[in-house]
Design an enzyme around this catalytic site. Sequence first.
Site, mmCIF file in Angstrom:
data_model
loop_
_atom_site.group_PDB
_atom_site.id
_atom_site.type_symbol
_atom_site.label_atom_id
_atom_site.label_comp_id
_atom_site.label_asym_id
_atom_site.label_seq_id
_atom_site.Cartn_x
_atom_site.Cartn_y
_atom_site.Cartn_z
ATOM 1 N N CYS A 1 0.849 -1.195 0.000
ATOM 2 C CA CYS A 1 0.000 0.000 0.000
ATOM 3 C C CYS A 1 0.888 1.251 0.000
ATOM 4 O O CYS A 1 2.037 1.204 0.448
ATOM 5 C CB CYS A 1 -0.907 -0.001 1.232
ATOM 6 S SG CYS A 1 -2.214 -1.236 1.115
ATOM 7 N N CYS B 1 -3.640 0.431 -3.199
ATOM 8 C CA CYS B 1 -4.268 0.729 -1.911
ATOM 9 C C CYS B 1 -3.531 1.860 -1.202
ATOM 10 O O CYS B 1 -2.368 2.129 -1.480
ATOM 11 C CB CYS B 1 -4.331 -0.525 -1.035
ATOM 12 S SG CYS B 1 -2.806 -1.465 -0.956
#
Length: 251
Positions: free
Chosen positions: A81, A163
């Site tokens: 992420c 993400c």
Amino acid sequence: MWPRATPPRAWNGTGSTPHFSEIVLGRCFTYTQLLRPELGHADCGQIGKAFTNAFLSKDPCHSSEQDYQLLLKLTSQTIPCHSSVFWSKSTQLAHLYTRVRQDMFTLEDTLIGYIADGLNWCGDAGSYEMNYQSCPHWRKDCINNPVSVFWDTVSKRFAENACGEVQVVLNGSVSNTFDKNSTFGRVEIHNLHPGKVSVLKAWVMHDIGGVYSYHTCSSPIIDDLKFILSKRNISFTCEDDYRPIKFLQCV
Ligand code: 2NF
């Protein structure tokens, strides 16, 4: 070898890259053994086969996302992420940025993007071989050609998997700084998952010494991007000439 019944059709685009299969295999091993050994388990032989099987002996104007499913499966990769970097009209600068920031990834810093970047490929329904003479041009012949469909498919997956805080490097020195018809505008932003992606941070970069910039973060064209994201419940920030990238333009 039997003589072929009909010669392959002449298209308006460049033919397949010479030694395509060898390049794919070589890049796969370079990536998995040298660049990212943590992906050393990837089966480059299978990846190479899945890649060519996606388009060989098929009509090069009827390529589909489905054709690339096995290849996608074999090249699945988890990107941490906060480390995805999209780009549009800024290929060199974006890749310079991730070369310096090894913890950040453009699609071309992932295995599948690394393997395919800059290559051309197509086959022909009437042949088991690649067409090295010509391939369909995405504007002049057909949009559903093996290369365009490939990039749309892998760009979609790259966006779906992103993400946290994600970034995009945009080019403020061209008229279409944000282009709804580009892969970024047409595929990637629509496949970011709200809830998974908290914010898209845009860096609008301008040529050094450029006397005229087409667009900045205050331009209406950037509002178009902001609007699409707000409808999708993804926050948006924008910064002109982000310094960590700006200083790379001098090197
Ligand atoms: O070749 C690549 N590495 C590539 C191609 C297409 C898309 C990478 N992408 C991914 C990257 F991950 C970026 O995040 O999409 C984003 C960049 O694509 P973009 O279309 O937003 O950016 P452009 O600078 O407009 O185009 C990039 C390259 O793709 C070609 C274009 O000529 C340029 O060389 N291209 C764009 N659309 C198509 C298409 N439909 C295309 N080539 C074939 N068919």
